[in-house]
Design a protein around this motif. Structure first.
Motif, PDB file in Angstrom:
ATOM      1  N   GLY A  70     -47.158  -1.012  15.809  1.00 21.77           N
ATOM      2  CA  GLY A  70     -48.432  -1.757  15.734  1.00 21.77           C
ATOM      3  C   GLY A  70     -48.479  -2.492  14.414  1.00 21.77           C
ATOM      4  O   GLY A  70     -49.413  -2.337  13.632  1.00 21.77           O
ATOM      5  N   CYS A  71     -47.459  -3.328  14.201  1.00 20.89           N
ATOM      6  CA  CYS A  71     -47.273  -3.911  12.857  1.00 20.89           C
ATOM      7  C   CYS A  71     -48.328  -4.959  12.503  1.00 20.89           C
ATOM      8  O   CYS A  71     -48.518  -5.265  11.330  1.00 20.89           O
ATOM      9  N   ASN A 129     -48.032  -6.347   7.393  1.00 18.37           N
ATOM     10  CA  ASN A 129     -48.336  -5.894   6.027  1.00 18.37           C
ATOM     11  C   ASN A 129     -47.574  -4.638   5.617  1.00 18.37           C
ATOM     12  O   ASN A 129     -46.997  -4.571   4.536  1.00 18.37           O
ATOM     13  N   ASN A 149     -50.436   2.590  11.760  1.00 22.87           N
ATOM     14  CA  ASN A 149     -51.889   2.536  11.602  1.00 22.87           C
ATOM     15  C   ASN A 149     -52.397   2.013  12.947  1.00 22.87           C
ATOM     16  O   ASN A 149     -52.680   0.836  13.100  1.00 22.87           O
ATOM     17  N   ALA A 165     -56.189  -4.238  18.366  1.00 26.66           N
ATOM     18  CA  ALA A 165     -55.751  -3.646  17.098  1.00 26.66           C
ATOM     19  C   ALA A 165     -56.711  -2.559  16.618  1.00 26.66           C
ATOM     20  O   ALA A 165     -56.408  -1.811  15.697  1.00 26.66           O
TER      21      ALA A 165
HETATM   22  N1  GLN Z   1     -50.248  -2.491  10.772  1.00 27.18           N
HETATM   23  C1  GLN Z   1     -51.391  -3.330  10.551  1.00 27.18           C
HETATM   24  C2  GLN Z   1     -52.273  -2.707   9.488  1.00 27.18           C
HETATM   25  O1  GLN Z   1     -52.113  -1.595   9.163  1.00 27.18           O
HETATM   26  C3  GLN Z   1     -52.148  -3.553  11.819  1.00 27.18           C
HETATM   27  C4  GLN Z   1     -52.679  -2.294  12.412  1.00 27.18           C
HETATM   28  C5  GLN Z   1     -53.334  -2.508  13.734  1.00 27.18           C
HETATM   29  O2  GLN Z   1     -53.296  -3.627  14.272  1.00 27.18           O
HETATM   30  N2  GLN Z   1     -53.932  -1.468  14.220  1.00 27.18           N
HETATM   31  O3  GLN Z   1     -53.141  -3.300   8.932  1.00 27.18           O
END
Ligand code: GLN
Length: 284
Positions: free
Chosen positions: A121-122, A126, A190, A214
């Motif tokens: 879930g990049c 970041n 995350n 997200a």
């Molecule tokens: N990895 C990204 C971040 O931590 C996006 C996480 C997400 O989309 N849940 O901000």
């Protein structure tokens, strides 16, 4: 003709009247972005008049912010772990809590290690970019369900000259858990951890502007923690580490999920508001 100071005063009043928190700071950051200088430099330009064109653009920014569009989307970038990260409404805005997630990894492993890292879930990339920048011998794989997010993530890797060590690709981890590479040393995520019930209550800035995909799993908030922990046998090496960011009150349950899936040495890190925010463990 309006000067910088007059503009700031007027727009701070405008944003405050709309109910935007920290209205003056917002006004200054937007004007700084427009004039391509930082907030402090604005103070050296207080008497400088703005051109018609600049005022027009500034008015647009203020209108958007007045409708609660997040400042970061208007400016188009955010600072994350000391790095400039491009953001658009296709990606979650990186949060300071997530810097703590990155810092926890950095404090847990040797900087020189040749790590094979997976970021699930990049989003904007970041986390992947910050880890690749801080672990010079690492290879990072970043995956996301959103093609638009992958595009931004690739741009961010390019911006920091890290494209050769980061491979971003489109993948829905709930449906496809196959990876070409050898098992990972570190998995980090995350994930969208807001439950369907809590999603009703999130701030309008998030609900109306950030991508739902997200933010929420449209379920109990634990879907990704269960899935990622559950597939760890297959994709994480023995003694490899798994790092998660969690929501308020999720750490106890996520700890159970990790224990049930063969993780040990589980640690929790509190964030700046003293909320149990980061949880990580070692694969047995
Ligand atoms: N990895 C990204 C971040 O931590 C996006 C996480 C997400 O989309 N849940 O901000």
């Amino acid at each position: 003709m309006l000067t910088v100071l007059e503009c700031i005063n007027k727009s701070a009043d405008y944003l405050a009247a709309k109910g935007v928190e920290c209205a003056r700071t917002n006004a200054e950051l937007l004007l700084g972005h427009l004039l391509k200088c930082n907030r402090l430099d604005l103070y050296l330009k207080f008497d400088q008049p703005l051109s018609e064109n600049e005022i027009e653009l500034y008015r647009e920014f203020l209108k958007r912010r007045g409708m609660f569009e997040p400042l970061q989307y208007i400016i188009g970038s955010v600072e994350f772990y000391g790095l400039k990260i491009k953001v658009t409404p296709s990606v979650l805005i990186p949060r300071p809590e997530t810097e703590l997630l990155v810092e926890t990894v950095i404090n847990s492993v040797d900087k020189e290690d040749e790590l094979n890292i997976l970021d699930i879930g990049c989003g904007s990339g970041n986390i992947s970019v910050a880890l690749a920048a801080n672990f010079p011998n690492s290879i990072v794989t970043g995956i996301d369900i959103s093609a638009d997010a992958i595009k931004i993530a690739k741009e961010n890797a390019g911006l920091h000259n890290l494209s050769s060590r980061i491979n971003f690709s489109l993948k829905d981890i709930l449906k496809d858990v196959s990876f070409d590479s050898k098992k990972f040393d570190i998995i980090i995520s995350n994930p969208p951890y807001v439950s369907e019930m809590d999603f009703e209550k999130v701030q309008p800035e998030i609900k109306n502007y950030e991508p739902d995909v997200a933010v929420t799993d449209h379920s109990d908030g634990f879907v990704f923690f269960r899935k990622i922990s559950g597939i760890s046998d297959k994709i994480l090496r023995q003694q490899g580490m798994l790092f998660f960011e969690v929501a308020v009150n999720q750490s106890d349950h996520v700890k159970k999920i990790l224990l049930n899936n063969g993780f040990e040495n589980i640690n929790i890190v509190n964030d700046y508001q003293n909320i149990e925010r980061i949880i990580y463990g070692i694969k047995n």
